[in-house]
Design an enzyme around this catalytic site. Structure first.
Site, PDB file in Angstrom:
ATOM      1  N   GLY A  63      31.884  41.883  46.929  1.00  0.00           N
ATOM      2  CA  GLY A  63      32.187  42.442  46.482  1.00  0.00           C
ATOM      3  C   GLY A  63      31.624  43.249  46.123  1.00  0.00           C
ATOM      4  O   GLY A  63      29.844  43.713  45.113  1.00  0.00           O
ATOM      5  N   ARG A 116      32.267  42.375  53.587  1.00  0.00           N
ATOM      6  CA  ARG A 116      31.760  40.712  52.855  1.00  0.00           C
ATOM      7  C   ARG A 116      32.123  39.889  54.554  1.00  0.00           C
ATOM      8  O   ARG A 116      32.278  39.619  54.921  1.00  0.00           O
ATOM      9  CB  ARG A 116      33.788  40.264  52.600  1.00  0.00           C
ATOM     10  CG  ARG A 116      33.802  40.694  51.127  1.00  0.00           C
ATOM     11  CD  ARG A 116      34.882  40.643  50.791  1.00  0.00           C
ATOM     12  NE  ARG A 116      35.364  40.589  48.957  1.00  0.00           N
ATOM     13  CZ  ARG A 116      34.805  40.243  48.323  1.00  0.00           C
ATOM     14  NH1 ARG A 116      34.211  39.153  48.529  1.00  0.00           N
ATOM     15  NH2 ARG A 116      35.188  40.806  47.150  1.00  0.00           N
ATOM     16  N   TYR A 117      30.373  40.129  54.875  1.00  0.00           N
ATOM     17  CA  TYR A 117      30.824  39.694  56.342  1.00  0.00           C
ATOM     18  C   TYR A 117      28.605  39.114  56.264  1.00  0.00           C
ATOM     19  O   TYR A 117      28.147  39.891  54.932  1.00  0.00           O
ATOM     20  CB  TYR A 117      30.612  41.103  57.180  1.00  0.00           C
ATOM     21  CG  TYR A 117      29.980  40.675  58.314  1.00  0.00           C
ATOM     22  CD1 TYR A 117      30.500  40.695  59.516  1.00  0.00           C
ATOM     23  CD2 TYR A 117      27.743  40.807  58.562  1.00  0.00           C
ATOM     24  CE1 TYR A 117      29.308  40.315  60.874  1.00  0.00           C
ATOM     25  CE2 TYR A 117      27.803  40.601  60.096  1.00  0.00           C
ATOM     26  CZ  TYR A 117      28.582  40.216  60.825  1.00  0.00           C
ATOM     27  OH  TYR A 117      27.980  39.945  61.867  1.00  0.00           O
ATOM     28  N   GLY A 143      26.017  37.894  45.289  1.00  0.00           N
ATOM     29  CA  GLY A 143      26.867  37.336  45.397  1.00  0.00           C
ATOM     30  C   GLY A 143      26.612  35.249  45.925  1.00  0.00           C
ATOM     31  O   GLY A 143      25.238  36.029  47.429  1.00  0.00           O
ATOM     32  N   ASP A 144      26.991  34.904  45.961  1.00  0.00           N
ATOM     33  CA  ASP A 144      26.570  33.882  46.946  1.00  0.00           C
ATOM     34  C   ASP A 144      26.818  33.375  48.027  1.00  0.00           C
ATOM     35  O   ASP A 144      25.226  33.047  48.965  1.00  0.00           O
ATOM     36  CB  ASP A 144      27.978  32.597  46.029  1.00  0.00           C
ATOM     37  CG  ASP A 144      27.705  30.895  46.907  1.00  0.00           C
ATOM     38  OD1 ASP A 144      26.548  31.097  46.530  1.00  0.00           O
ATOM     39  OD2 ASP A 144      28.590  30.469  47.431  1.00  0.00           O
ATOM     40  N   THR A 166      27.810  39.140  40.119  1.00  0.00           N
ATOM     41  CA  THR A 166      28.940  38.605  40.691  1.00  0.00           C
ATOM     42  C   THR A 166      30.051  38.997  38.957  1.00  0.00           C
ATOM     43  O   THR A 166      28.745  38.605  38.724  1.00  0.00           O
ATOM     44  CB  THR A 166      29.331  37.255  41.094  1.00  0.00           C
ATOM     45  OG1 THR A 166      30.523  37.217  41.077  1.00  0.00           O
ATOM     46  CG2 THR A 166      28.218  36.402  40.664  1.00  0.00           C
ATOM     47  N   ILE A 167      29.867  39.228  39.397  1.00  0.00           N
ATOM     48  CA  ILE A 167      31.037  39.784  38.199  1.00  0.00           C
ATOM     49  C   ILE A 167      32.268  38.565  37.923  1.00  0.00           C
ATOM     50  O   ILE A 167      31.956  38.210  36.139  1.00  0.00           O
ATOM     51  CB  ILE A 167      32.711  39.988  38.088  1.00  0.00           C
ATOM     52  CG1 ILE A 167      33.809  40.394  38.868  1.00  0.00           C
ATOM     53  CG2 ILE A 167      32.194  42.054  38.387  1.00  0.00           C
ATOM     54  CD1 ILE A 167      34.983  40.975  38.991  1.00  0.00           C
ATOM     55  N   ASP A 168      32.114  37.669  38.729  1.00  0.00           N
ATOM     56  CA  ASP A 168      32.329  36.075  38.150  1.00  0.00           C
ATOM     57  C   ASP A 168      31.399  35.274  37.788  1.00  0.00           C
ATOM     58  O   ASP A 168      31.756  33.885  36.834  1.00  0.00           O
ATOM     59  CB  ASP A 168      32.836  35.191  39.379  1.00  0.00           C
ATOM     60  CG  ASP A 168      34.257  35.571  40.108  1.00  0.00           C
ATOM     61  OD1 ASP A 168      34.745  36.536  40.022  1.00  0.00           O
ATOM     62  OD2 ASP A 168      34.265  35.156  41.534  1.00  0.00           O
ATOM     63  N   ASP A 200      28.732  33.799  38.683  1.00  0.00           N
ATOM     64  CA  ASP A 200      28.971  31.699  39.115  1.00  0.00           C
ATOM     65  C   ASP A 200      27.489  31.727  39.164  1.00  0.00           C
ATOM     66  O   ASP A 200      27.412  30.694  40.255  1.00  0.00           O
ATOM     67  CB  ASP A 200      30.658  31.468  39.395  1.00  0.00           C
ATOM     68  CG  ASP A 200      30.882  31.853  40.908  1.00  0.00           C
ATOM     69  OD1 ASP A 200      30.479  32.911  41.046  1.00  0.00           O
ATOM     70  OD2 ASP A 200      31.726  32.056  41.485  1.00  0.00           O
ATOM     71  N   ARG A 250      56.789  38.015  22.173  1.00  0.00           N
ATOM     72  CA  ARG A 250      56.464  37.925  23.344  1.00  0.00           C
ATOM     73  C   ARG A 250      55.304  37.432  23.307  1.00  0.00           C
ATOM     74  O   ARG A 250      54.359  36.836  22.942  1.00  0.00           O
ATOM     75  CB  ARG A 250      55.855  39.587  23.470  1.00  0.00           C
ATOM     76  CG  ARG A 250      56.913  40.131  23.560  1.00  0.00           C
ATOM     77  CD  ARG A 250      56.236  41.690  24.584  1.00  0.00           C
ATOM     78  NE  ARG A 250      57.295  42.931  24.999  1.00  0.00           N
ATOM     79  CZ  ARG A 250      57.511  43.967  24.432  1.00  0.00           C
ATOM     80  NH1 ARG A 250      56.212  44.260  23.866  1.00  0.00           N
ATOM     81  NH2 ARG A 250      58.362  44.620  24.759  1.00  0.00           N
ATOM     82  N   MET A 302      39.585  38.524  36.459  1.00  0.00           N
ATOM     83  CA  MET A 302      39.190  37.780  38.212  1.00  0.00           C
ATOM     84  C   MET A 302      38.632  36.104  37.901  1.00  0.00           C
ATOM     85  O   MET A 302      38.010  36.419  36.830  1.00  0.00           O
ATOM     86  CB  MET A 302      38.020  38.842  38.572  1.00  0.00           C
ATOM     87  CG  MET A 302      38.801  39.768  39.477  1.00  0.00           C
ATOM     88  SD  MET A 302      38.020  40.560  40.642  1.00  0.00           S
ATOM     89  CE  MET A 302      39.735  41.770  41.260  1.00  0.00           C
ATOM     90  N   GLY A 303      37.826  35.607  39.022  1.00  0.00           N
ATOM     91  CA  GLY A 303      37.377  34.245  38.446  1.00  0.00           C
ATOM     92  C   GLY A 303      38.343  33.378  39.447  1.00  0.00           C
ATOM     93  O   GLY A 303      38.586  32.222  39.136  1.00  0.00           O
ATOM     94  N   ARG A 304      37.245  33.048  40.421  1.00  0.00           N
ATOM     95  CA  ARG A 304      38.485  32.223  41.896  1.00  0.00           C
ATOM     96  C   ARG A 304      37.775  30.794  41.700  1.00  0.00           C
ATOM     97  O   ARG A 304      38.935  30.344  40.930  1.00  0.00           O
ATOM     98  CB  ARG A 304      37.552  32.424  43.140  1.00  0.00           C
ATOM     99  CG  ARG A 304      39.199  33.437  43.888  1.00  0.00           C
ATOM    100  CD  ARG A 304      38.483  33.365  44.931  1.00  0.00           C
ATOM    101  NE  ARG A 304      37.413  33.753  45.398  1.00  0.00           N
ATOM    102  CZ  ARG A 304      36.869  35.417  45.401  1.00  0.00           C
ATOM    103  NH1 ARG A 304      38.344  35.783  45.255  1.00  0.00           N
ATOM    104  NH2 ARG A 304      36.080  35.689  45.317  1.00  0.00           N
ATOM    105  N   GLU A 307      42.463  33.606  37.928  1.00  0.00           N
ATOM    106  CA  GLU A 307      42.714  34.349  39.172  1.00  0.00           C
ATOM    107  C   GLU A 307      42.698  32.918  39.669  1.00  0.00           C
ATOM    108  O   GLU A 307      44.328  32.342  40.826  1.00  0.00           O
ATOM    109  CB  GLU A 307      42.249  34.914  40.338  1.00  0.00           C
ATOM    110  CG  GLU A 307      40.900  34.972  40.083  1.00  0.00           C
ATOM    111  CD  GLU A 307      40.361  36.236  41.210  1.00  0.00           C
ATOM    112  OE1 GLU A 307      41.125  36.745  42.414  1.00  0.00           O
ATOM    113  OE2 GLU A 307      39.091  36.559  41.106  1.00  0.00           O
TER     114      GLU A 307
END
Lengths: 341, 341, 341, 341
Positions: free
Chosen positions: B10, B72-73, B102-103, B125-127, B129, B162, B169-171, B222
């Site tokens: 990504g 993403r391939y 990334g990974d 990676t913005i994650d 990880d 409220r 993000m963050g899977r 997420e």
């Protein structure tokens, strides 16, 4: 437990995030009373206290400045200052003191610690030259502000044959200049770590503009100096002025470059914009982690230490190991700056 | 030397800064030819090349996205993919390949390295990880965007009773959620590292609002999931929807919280805004350092390694040590998030 | 139809948005060919053309600078310049010319129009002093940059007894100084419209600081001047310097104020950062509307007019009515600035 | 003179700038006492007062939210609400009331005025649909936030074949959608002013992606609706969900587009981020001018009017002329949005 808290030295964004963390964690988890002192060490000497509760820290997280106020004042520098400080700490029954500041403030902290007071330091300085920690509070924000300025100048510089000088802070170390120079893509970075040769700068700019370029951006740290035996002939022109303005080096370079190259040269002096405004996320996270680590250390009875970030870990370092040392920009970073110019 | 370069997975801000560093340093200092491949590994398999010179990288430093395109391939995932990739690398006489990703991309890189190709990886990676490095390209920018969003919601939430949900993000790991939660001062942070108990969230919010608060901000990654045996009764209501929208967890939490507490609950889904825009200074500096380190490693003949930042140093780690591992948010950071809520 | 397009004068953010609008609308809706000229009028005189298609304007909307380049050059100012320009326009079979620029460029446009060429002008200047239009391209961005700088300085100034000077652009009119002074909450705004009395400034600052305030922010336009008979005694100190640096007025004020009040005074010179970077949404919308209006006017055969925004409407004004006039800051705005100091 | 002040309706950035202007000008120049009411009309009905002095407005200029609090409550909507409000105003000896709000608040203001109270309104709404004024407080900030989000998505969208939906606010009028769509360069803008034909959207996207484009950005106002007789076949899938989430239209469009085109579609829901954060310079200037104009009008004895900006002038309009009307996006702006898609 009654814990004192002060912020000393110059303002940097992120101080309030650290104060908030000390109060939230100290009051909430440990049940301590947090006693703030106004205007850094001055407040300790004058007994100017400001008890802090969670109400006082509402909404301060994203704000610049410091709700405690600050001052460039060191107790050991003035007669009886240290005694007055110790007297206040005793009168206020302060069991431990958290000092957020740069080299000067941390120095004073180790002096006070030597007098038997429990002290924990938190490093802050946009100059990022505190020894032993990867980063100090305020640095990331300052770099992002300087980088944004360079970005803006890039878009304007392109359409003219010009030299643009951006003067940034950094008296002893060139961290802001080097990192914002890399991030902004400056052609030339002048840092205190490497005294510059004005003759080589002249040749570099002439060659570069003759070759192809329509402009050059020069980032200079306020503490940058000419190398021995490389006189800046024209600085006499602004001699007196040299003493009286902050923006000295930027202006002096401008005169020198214009006289030597004939290129239209403009100066931007970021000045205190680098110390202000909203702290970046990184500075708030660092400040929050330091605040929690400091109050936890105090609670554990640790003293005479400074919080530091090393890699992903927050660690505690002996104040005496840190105080008085300067962390300079390492060679590999200077190399990257040069390689990408 | 002919050096291949690709960006996979990504988008993240900072990719162009890394590409620029590889080209400037590789062409300028080492005299290499840099051969870009379009759309990550797909370009290698398809032989879609794009030679890169210094002209191609003018003004890309502050830009988001990637001038090489990405996809993403993964070659080893499709029949004959790996062979096709190797064939292209041979046909193009690529002596070494730099893979920014990334990974997944780094995994493919180690597969290609196993087949005898010299490969150096750069983590992005913005994650955040990727194992073994304090930070990956894109993370700092994503955190600053999420934090800015929380700041904005803070000012609006204050004047109403409220619950505001911000889905980030963050899977697999909750780095963005935890750090932006700390930086933004969220009341609750839900990360994949700690499955949440919806019942405790209900009790927390009811107690907090009964006590005093007029609002609560909940940051949810997420990839956050309910703990075993703590059913989210109302999610059936959005069952089908659960499969079809990206913003699933945020919406599901909203329904659950509204039904259980009766508090007006709003959701903000940052989505791809976290992957875009101008890279922060920190991301550009990291990407520039990684790019220089990668091309220098390639020049030195090093292979099967990944650049990593550890403290202030850029180091090289064996790809096999890194690939397939996930770097989770450490306890001390989760503690800070909780302590300052 | 073959339509010429140029951008003249100094850079401002939003020029590319206007260029994009002219090309998209002109090519897409009207089927015209858009012929760009490089570096403003210079490109017309030199016949330096750059045909523009939709491919050329991809992704330029949020970018600063101008893809056509610009120059401070006026054909009628140099011998044969005007004839050379007309010759190029005939050689290139230009049926109408769209000129994006400030006072100088629009002046040249009316000269060229007088020679029988169909011309439509689009006003751009961060100084916002083009007569007849509520706003010119670039102004909103410049104000937002200056305001952000004042915001930052606010947070640092608070904790010290200080005078902070922010020098902004504005040679003939003080639009940036007055509006950013209002938006940033400056204590004092010095604009060309109202020559200042240094003695009154001294008294104001002394009184304010004696009374209560710990700091004062003074925003000064580069074109601000002392009133007749209110000498700035200390400027001789920086006499020569006075001629040689851009930041003259800011530095001169600093010296004067420090000598008269003894207050530590700091200067920030925003310089070209005000002309650069990402255009604000407002500037992009204005530029897009102007671009569409200009190409539509050209298509309708209208000539010798300038696009202008008046309230919510984009209108066309005769160039001769506009050229040579300066739009000063109106009294009511100066009153607001004073009232809220 | 005792002047009441309230902020009603939803939060918008810039409210504090208006409050500050009323207090500074009212207290400083006119010597009035400014009596704030908490939470809009609710505070008037409940007699919840908060006297405001210059101390209360220190540093609020750049802050979002409202220091007076706000609520979506209208006295005339509840039994005896109006009488209770009038009783409070009499008890507090309020000689005139300044109401900062949107349509609802201004409506209530004219009701109260009809009952003999001197009232001056100030328009605020990010929707920008208050009739008679070029702009309302909060709109410029909301547009800049939405535009920044579109900018970010642009950089990520480019490298994939994708449809990105950005849902923005705008129930009755599409001002944010249309202007941020122009500023951000969206391919498609859906506003309440022009009910959309989902079939045409499908054809547009298919054609565009077949032709060349790798992505499309669709900006949709929350109040956008399908045209009569252009059913959205797949919305049944999210039927129930349709009622329960705020982000309805964005999610519904996503499902519809994915089912019809097969393109991967992502949604960003900006939600309350559009109402928060730091007001832009333009919003602070507008709010400051409105605040000064309102207190000056009150001082002059004017009543039953609303401040409005028309071109460069701040004017006063009869409340009754304004109340209940909606200012829609004019055709020429919709044309620009279409022309530049």
């Amino acid at each position: 437990m009654r814990v004192g808290l002060l912020t000393g030295g110059g303002d940097v964004p992120g101080l309030n995030a650290a104060i908030r963390a000390v109060v939230k964690r100290g009051e909430g988890e440990h049940g301590h009373s947090i006693i703030g002192f106004r205007n850094g060490w001055k407040g300790v000497v004058d007994g100017d206290v400001m008890p802090l509760t969670r109400r006082d820290i509402r909404n301060v997280l994203p704000t610049g400045g410091t709700l405690l106020g600050t001052a460039r004042y060191h107790p050991h520098a003035s007669d009886g200052g240290l005694d007055a400080a110790l007297a206040t700490l005793e009168a206020e029954r302060i069991e431990a003191l958290i000092c957020i500041g740069g080299d000067g403030t941390l120095n004073a902290a180790s002096k006070v610690a030597a007098a038997g007071v429990k002290v924990v330091g938190i490093p802050k300085t946009i100059d990022n030259d505190v020894w032993g920690t990867d980063a100090s509070i305020g640095f990331d924000t300052a770099v992002s502000i300087a980088t944004e300025a360079i970005d803006r100048i890039h878009t304007t510089a392109e359409s003219h044959n010009r030299v643009m000088i951006v003067e940034v802070m950094g008296r002893h170390a060139g961290w802001i200049a080097v990192t914002s120079g890399i991030a902004g893509g400056a052609e030339l970075v002048l840092a205190p770590e490497e005294p510059f040769d004005i003759g080589r700068i002249e040749r570099f700019l002439k060659h570069r503009h003759r070759a192809h370029a329509s402009f050059s951006i020069v980032v200079v740290a306020e503490g940058a100096v000419p190398a021995e035996g490389t006189p800046m002939h024209y600085e006499t022109q602004v001699g007196k002025f040299g003493e009286i303005v902050a923006g000295a080096i930027g202006e002096r370079l401008k005169v020198e470059i214009e006289q030597r190259t004939g290129f239209d040269t403009r100066v931007t002096v970021l000045g205190h914009t680098q110390r202000g405004g909203i702290p970046t996320a990184a500075d708030r996270i660092l400040a929050s982690r330091f605040g929690v680590a400091a109050i936890d250390a105090v609670t554990a009875g640790t003293s005479n230490v400074m919080t530091a970030i090393q890699g992903e870990q927050v660690v505690l370092l002996p104040l005496d190991e840190v105080a008085g040392k300067v962390k300079f920009v390492p060679q590999d970073l200077l190399t990257v700056a040069r390689a990408l110019a």
